[in-house]
Each structure stands twice: as structure tokens, then as C-alpha cells.
Enzyme design. Sequence first.
Site, PDB file in Angstrom:
ATOM      1  N   CYS A 169      -0.460   4.105   2.140  1.00  0.00           N
ATOM      2  CA  CYS A 169      -0.273   3.940   3.589  1.00  0.00           C
ATOM      3  C   CYS A 169       1.185   4.169   3.992  1.00  0.00           C
ATOM      4  O   CYS A 169       1.458   4.780   5.023  1.00  0.00           O
ATOM      5  CB  CYS A 169      -0.633   2.519   4.043  1.00  0.00           C
ATOM      6  SG  CYS A 169      -2.084   1.827   3.295  1.00  0.00           S
ATOM      7  N   ASP A 170       2.126   3.649   3.210  1.00  0.00           N
ATOM      8  CA  ASP A 170       3.513   3.567   3.673  1.00  0.00           C
ATOM      9  C   ASP A 170       4.499   4.453   2.922  1.00  0.00           C
ATOM     10  O   ASP A 170       5.662   4.545   3.320  1.00  0.00           O
ATOM     11  CB  ASP A 170       3.998   2.100   3.568  1.00  0.00           C
ATOM     12  CG  ASP A 170       3.153   1.164   4.419  1.00  0.00           C
ATOM     13  OD1 ASP A 170       2.672   1.619   5.473  1.00  0.00           O
ATOM     14  OD2 ASP A 170       2.968  -0.002   4.035  1.00  0.00           O
ATOM     15  N   CYS A 217       0.839  -1.203   0.000  1.00  0.00           N
ATOM     16  CA  CYS A 217       0.000   0.000   0.000  1.00  0.00           C
ATOM     17  C   CYS A 217       0.872   1.251   0.000  1.00  0.00           C
ATOM     18  O   CYS A 217       1.381   1.670   1.044  1.00  0.00           O
ATOM     19  CB  CYS A 217      -0.927  -0.022   1.218  1.00  0.00           C
ATOM     20  SG  CYS A 217      -1.928   1.464   1.344  1.00  0.00           S
TER      21      CYS A 217
END
Length: 301
Positions: A134-135, A131
Site C-alpha cells: 500500500c505505502d 503494508c
Amino acid sequence: MYDVIILGAGPAGLTAGIYAARGGLNAVIVESSAVGGQASLTAEIENYPGFESVNGFELVSIMQAQCDRLGVTFVFDNPVNVSLEGEIKRVTTAASGTLEARTVIIATGALPRTLGLPNESALMGGGVSYCATCDGAFFRGKPVAVVGGGNTAVEDALYLLKFASDVWLIHRRDALRADAILADRVKSSGVKIVWDSVVTELVGENKLRALTLKNVKTGELSSLAVNGVFIAVGQTPSTAGLTGVELDGGYIVTDEEMRTALPGVFAAGDVRKKSLRQVVTATADGAIAAESAIKYLNTTR
Ligand code: NAP
């Protein structure tokens, strides 16, 4: 006793909730994780009609608010047993007991596929991610790679340019699968595309240090020093524990009305066998599935 149990709170499940509630059904949505599914992890959605660009999380939050306003019940719990055969369908959850309804809409979506490399799961959180939204920010000023050639991989690579010092896109063929508009954009961006190559090794103990790449045409091996790798090689449909529905390649087969092989059971969104998996097709599926559930209840009551 509910009229409809909706499994999954991504765009398909939330839209099914909106249409079911507006159609007068007592609906419950069961979600084992967070609302929004994969759409909620997408930073910018540029092809959902009506929005030039919208953050995925914001879009699904509006859908959830619509469900709340219409009185849809949410159960955030893991379904441990799902019984779809017979007139009354039952979904038993880990902590919230057993829910019953005469119809079920399966909108469980799909999860990112892994590369299947030996230390892949051990390095999750240590440089391996599925992701970018997200990261990505963890890799500010560091070199990263994205694996895959589809829309997700290309969008991830473009997104990561905001943070990373270098972004490589590693694709196993010499042509991208992504839509032409995205493919053209990535080719003229700062993303460095490595064609005809696969990752054969994730190098690093607790933290990723490099990838070993193999050129599939020449067999040549090379090393690419990166701190992060974002794996975007497609998805696996979430159908574990769902017996009785017909599957094709793991995806649930439906007709145009979203009916599965089981009476009273419908499927919508990415979990369904279809040619185009987008937020707009997931929401359309959800609407049709809810309408079909309403018709089914009206004709069998
Ligand atoms: P996808 O379209 O299935 O693409 C997967 C990519 O990974 C392909 O390029 C494939 O290569 C490659 N691949 C598969 N297995 C591999 C392996 N073991 N090793 C290396 N490479 C591998 O998946 P996706 O990009 O996640 O998209 C899924 C669906 O969501 C699609 O329908 C897509 O259109 C949709 N989506 C749309 C948008 C958008 O429109 N904005 C954004 C994201 C996703 P090959 O090309 O050689 O098969």
C-alpha cells in the site's frame, strides 16, 4: 433467514461463499472492511497453484466475482453483536440490522501485530506502515527499514527495493523464519540485514526520522536514519466479540472438518489454529467449512 452467515471476505470467506452457493445454500458474507483481507494487499503471490505469479487483489477480485455470479449476498458493515450459541445464530450489524442463519463460518482472518512502541500509532501515515504494497511507493528514493524475519517481512523488503534508496531488514535473531527460497533471495539482494536487533524507539515528531536499534546480544544501541518503517512481526487473530468458541493462543480451535466447539459454527483461514497460513490453505479451509455447514444443515433440519 440465511442458511449460512460467513464472517469475513478474505480468501477463506470467499471460497466458503463459492462452495456454499454451489451446494445450494443461501449465503451471506459480512465484511467490515474491504474484500480480500491481507491477500489483497500482497503485490505478488508466487505460490498459489496454477499461477506463476498473481497480484493478490486481482486473485481475490476473481473470487468475489465468482461469489456474485453464484448469488452470494455481501453485507459491508461492522458486526456489533455476534450470537453463536443456540440453534439460530444472529449477527447484528451497525447499519444493516440483524442477520439470522443456522450456521456461521468465521473467516475473520488476522490483523498485523504492532511493536507496541509509544508513538507507533501517532506516526502511522508519517512513516510507520504495516503494508508495503500500500505505502511502498511513497518512499521513492528514500531509506526505509522492515522489521521482522518471516515471509511477510522478507517479501516486503524485496518489494521495497523497487522504490527505496536503501532497504534494511531488522530481525531479532540470527536466522530468518521465512521460507528458504525467500531467505536465500533476500540474502543475495540489495537488502541490508541487521541481525539480532530490535527497534526500541521511533524517532520523530510528526514524521519518522530514525530508529533506535538495540543489539539483543551485546545490548549496544545505535541509530538508523530512515523515513519509513514497515512492521511485519506477525499477526493477531480477529476474534473480538466471538464468545463460546475455543481459542488457543487467540486462534480458533477446529477439527479437520473446520467444526468449532459450537454446533453449527465453523472457522476457516488465518483465524483458525493451524500450522500454515497461506492463501491456498485459507481457500481449502473455506471449501471444507462450507461442505461441513451443508452436512450440518442436512443432518439437523
Ligand atoms: P510470522 O511468520 O509469524 O513471522 C513474524 C516475524 O516477526 C518473525 O520473524 C518473528 O521473529 C518476528 N517478530 C515477532 N514479534 C516481534 C517483535 N515484537 N519484535 C521484533 N520481531 C518480532 O509472520 P508473517 O511473516 O506475517 O507470516 C504470517 C503467516 O503468513 C505465516 O504463516 C507465513 O508463512 C504466511 N505468509 C506466507 C507468505 C508466502 O508464502 N508467500 C507470505 C506472507 C505470509 P522470530 O522469527 O524470532 O519469531
